[in-house]
Design a protein around this motif. Structure first.
Motif, PDB file in Angstrom:
ATOM      1  N   GLY A 113       0.801  -1.219   0.000  1.00  0.00           N
ATOM      2  CA  GLY A 113       0.000   0.000   0.000  1.00  0.00           C
ATOM      3  C   GLY A 113       0.830   1.263   0.000  1.00  0.00           C
ATOM      4  N   VAL A 114       2.015   1.205   0.592  1.00  0.00           N
ATOM      5  CA  VAL A 114       2.900   2.373   0.613  1.00  0.00           C
ATOM      6  C   VAL A 114       3.387   2.678  -0.793  1.00  0.00           C
ATOM      7  N   ALA A 115       3.697   1.623  -1.578  1.00  0.00           N
ATOM      8  CA  ALA A 115       4.143   1.821  -2.953  1.00  0.00           C
ATOM      9  C   ALA A 115       3.053   2.459  -3.811  1.00  0.00           C
ATOM     10  N   LYS A 116       1.793   2.338  -3.382  1.00  0.00           N
ATOM     11  CA  LYS A 116       0.676   2.914  -4.123  1.00  0.00           C
ATOM     12  C   LYS A 116       0.283   4.297  -3.595  1.00  0.00           C
ATOM     13  N   GLY A 117       1.041   4.793  -2.631  1.00  0.00           N
ATOM     14  CA  GLY A 117       0.755   6.115  -2.105  1.00  0.00           C
ATOM     15  C   GLY A 117       0.176   6.144  -0.710  1.00  0.00           C
ATOM     16  N   GLY A 118       0.001   4.963  -0.099  1.00  0.00           N
ATOM     17  CA  GLY A 118      -0.536   4.905   1.256  1.00  0.00           C
ATOM     18  C   GLY A 118       0.521   5.196   2.304  1.00  0.00           C
ATOM     19  N   THR A 119       0.090   5.242   3.554  1.00  0.00           N
ATOM     20  CA  THR A 119       0.990   5.521   4.665  1.00  0.00           C
ATOM     21  C   THR A 119       0.969   4.355   5.648  1.00  0.00           C
ATOM     22  N   LEU A 120       2.145   3.847   5.993  1.00  0.00           N
ATOM     23  CA  LEU A 120       2.250   2.782   6.983  1.00  0.00           C
ATOM     24  C   LEU A 120       2.221   3.410   8.370  1.00  0.00           C
ATOM     25  N   VAL A 121       1.241   3.015   9.163  1.00  0.00           N
ATOM     26  CA  VAL A 121       1.061   3.597  10.488  1.00  0.00           C
ATOM     27  C   VAL A 121       1.326   2.548  11.559  1.00  0.00           C
ATOM     28  N   ARG A 122       2.248   2.855  12.452  1.00  0.00           N
ATOM     29  CA  ARG A 122       2.543   1.960  13.574  1.00  0.00           C
ATOM     30  C   ARG A 122       1.567   2.269  14.710  1.00  0.00           C
ATOM     31  N   LYS A 123       0.816   1.292  15.150  1.00  0.00           N
ATOM     32  CA  LYS A 123      -0.168   1.480  16.209  1.00  0.00           C
ATOM     33  C   LYS A 123       0.372   1.109  17.587  1.00  0.00           C
ATOM     34  N   ARG A 124       1.371   0.228  17.611  1.00  0.00           N
ATOM     35  CA  ARG A 124       1.958  -0.208  18.874  1.00  0.00           C
ATOM     36  C   ARG A 124       3.479  -0.247  18.749  1.00  0.00           C
ATOM     37  N   ALA A 125       4.154   0.415  19.683  1.00  0.00           N
ATOM     38  CA  ALA A 125       5.616   0.444  19.670  1.00  0.00           C
ATOM     39  C   ALA A 125       6.201  -0.787  20.345  1.00  0.00           C
ATOM     40  N   ALA A 126       5.406  -1.440  21.211  1.00  0.00           N
ATOM     41  CA  ALA A 126       5.871  -2.622  21.928  1.00  0.00           C
ATOM     42  C   ALA A 126       4.694  -3.558  22.175  1.00  0.00           C
ATOM     43  N   LEU A 127       5.005  -4.839  22.355  1.00  0.00           N
ATOM     44  CA  LEU A 127       3.981  -5.849  22.607  1.00  0.00           C
ATOM     45  C   LEU A 127       4.243  -6.501  23.964  1.00  0.00           C
ATOM     46  N   LYS A 128       3.170  -6.727  24.706  1.00  0.00           N
ATOM     47  CA  LYS A 128       3.287  -7.390  26.006  1.00  0.00           C
ATOM     48  C   LYS A 128       3.266  -8.907  25.799  1.00  0.00           C
ATOM     49  N   VAL A 129       4.282  -9.574  26.333  1.00  0.00           N
ATOM     50  CA  VAL A 129       4.385 -11.025  26.168  1.00  0.00           C
ATOM     51  C   VAL A 129       4.639 -11.691  27.513  1.00  0.00           C
ATOM     52  N   ASP A 141      10.116  -8.711  15.267  1.00  0.00           N
ATOM     53  CA  ASP A 141       9.992  -8.274  13.873  1.00  0.00           C
ATOM     54  C   ASP A 141       8.576  -8.557  13.374  1.00  0.00           C
ATOM     55  N   VAL A 142       7.949  -7.551  12.780  1.00  0.00           N
ATOM     56  CA  VAL A 142       6.620  -7.703  12.204  1.00  0.00           C
ATOM     57  C   VAL A 142       6.720  -7.440  10.711  1.00  0.00           C
ATOM     58  N   GLU A 143       6.471  -8.472   9.906  1.00  0.00           N
ATOM     59  CA  GLU A 143       6.578  -8.380   8.448  1.00  0.00           C
ATOM     60  C   GLU A 143       5.352  -7.655   7.883  1.00  0.00           C
ATOM     61  N   VAL A 144       5.597  -6.565   7.130  1.00  0.00           N
ATOM     62  CA  VAL A 144       4.488  -5.745   6.615  1.00  0.00           C
ATOM     63  C   VAL A 144       4.409  -5.727   5.095  1.00  0.00           C
ATOM     64  N   SER A 145       5.221  -6.529   4.416  1.00  0.00           N
ATOM     65  CA  SER A 145       5.303  -6.472   2.951  1.00  0.00           C
ATOM     66  C   SER A 145       3.963  -6.696   2.258  1.00  0.00           C
ATOM     67  N   ASP A 146       3.091  -7.532   2.821  1.00  0.00           N
ATOM     68  CA  ASP A 146       1.814  -7.858   2.174  1.00  0.00           C
ATOM     69  C   ASP A 146       0.692  -6.874   2.502  1.00  0.00           C
ATOM     70  N   LEU A 147       0.984  -5.872   3.314  1.00  0.00           N
ATOM     71  CA  LEU A 147      -0.069  -4.926   3.713  1.00  0.00           C
ATOM     72  C   LEU A 147      -0.460  -4.016   2.550  1.00  0.00           C
ATOM     73  N   ALA A 171      -6.384  -6.057  18.643  1.00  0.00           N
ATOM     74  CA  ALA A 171      -5.614  -4.809  18.640  1.00  0.00           C
ATOM     75  C   ALA A 171      -4.675  -4.770  17.428  1.00  0.00           C
ATOM     76  N   THR A 172      -4.568  -3.606  16.811  1.00  0.00           N
ATOM     77  CA  THR A 172      -3.755  -3.447  15.600  1.00  0.00           C
ATOM     78  C   THR A 172      -2.313  -3.083  15.944  1.00  0.00           C
ATOM     79  N   ILE A 173      -1.381  -3.747  15.252  1.00  0.00           N
ATOM     80  CA  ILE A 173       0.038  -3.425  15.411  1.00  0.00           C
ATOM     81  C   ILE A 173       0.462  -2.396  14.367  1.00  0.00           C
ATOM     82  N   ALA A 174       0.074  -2.634  13.119  1.00  0.00           N
ATOM     83  CA  ALA A 174       0.413  -1.719  12.025  1.00  0.00           C
ATOM     84  C   ALA A 174      -0.652  -1.824  10.945  1.00  0.00           C
ATOM     85  N   ALA A 175      -0.861  -0.723  10.213  1.00  0.00           N
ATOM     86  CA  ALA A 175      -1.868  -0.696   9.150  1.00  0.00           C
ATOM     87  C   ALA A 175      -1.441   0.279   8.071  1.00  0.00           C
ATOM     88  N   VAL A 176      -1.946   0.065   6.861  1.00  0.00           N
ATOM     89  CA  VAL A 176      -1.707   0.997   5.755  1.00  0.00           C
ATOM     90  C   VAL A 176      -2.970   1.825   5.565  1.00  0.00           C
TER      91      VAL A 176
END
Length: 216
Positions: A113-129, A141-147, A171-176
């Motif tokens: 989506g970024v290659a098409k003009g979208g913006t990759l938005v990080r929703k969470r800087a850290a995850l509780k485990v 590491d969170v793979e976002v290539s298919d977003l 809960a969302t980690i990242a979105a385009v």
């Protein structure tokens, strides 16, 4: 996971005045929880640089006047203006007990989506485990290539051996997301044909020739 060493000294005065005096001298008031007792100590603020100002998680080796412990930084308080460290809490850990940690997130790859003009938005800087210390990573590491547009990676999509994710699964980690300007342009483009179609019958009706009087 890497380990940072914190050298500390036991505190004699636990009052507010004593804590402020330590801060004025470049020292951080601290508490070590876990075990049979809480240990109040202080440590040079410069030793916290690698532990706090980083995008990786760390274990902490604490040495308080010869008494050693393995721990994690459980909470740190900052001054709201100067961001000077006001206080730090540590939790003693052992290899045979599971712990909860917040692990920093790294977004990996170039989202479609970024290659098409979208913006990759990080929703969470850290995850509780939750897991054993041996299974805790420096970062996740969170793979976002298919977003693509309006797609998101959620907590429920994450899987790591030995770890349980504690945040809500939805809960969302990242979105385009589509930039506002691009969205407005798309809405206007979609509305234009509809407006043209509505205007055409009106124009045809207006320009239709009038019947001459006396003719059927």
């Amino acid at each position: 996971m890497k380990t940072v060493e914190i050298i500390g000294y036991k505190r004699a005065n636990l009052g507010k005045a004593g804590s402020q005096k330590l801060r004025d001298e470049g020292l951080v008031p601290c508490v070590l929880y876990g075990g049979n007792e809480q240990i109040h100590f202080y440590s040079p603020m410069i030793l916290f640089r690698e532990l706090v100002y980083t995008n990786e998680a760390h274990f902490v080796h604490i040495n308080i006047e010869g008494e050693e412990a393995q721990a994690i930084l459980q909470e740190v308080q900052f001054h709201p203006v100067s961001e000077v460290i006001l206080h730090a809490d540590f939790l003693r850990i052992s290899e045979d007990r599971k712990i909860k940690m917040s692990i920093p997130v790294r977004l990996v790859g170039q989202a479609k989506g970024v290659a098409k003009g979208g913006t990759l938005v990080r929703k969470r800087a850290a995850l509780k485990v939750y897991g054993f210390p041996k299974d805790m990573p420096d970062h996740i590491d969170v793979e976002v290539s298919d977003l693509d547009f309006h797609h998101a990676i959620k907590i429920g999509d994450m899987k790591m051996e030995g770890l349980e994710f504690l945040d809500p699964k939805q809960a969302t980690i990242a979105a385009v997301e589509v930039p506002r300007a691009a969205k407005m342009a798309a809405d206007e483009a979609a509305a234009a044909p509809a407006e043209g179609a509505a205007a055409a019958p009106a124009a045809a009706k207006k320009e239709a020739p009038k019947k001459e009087e006396g003719k059927k």
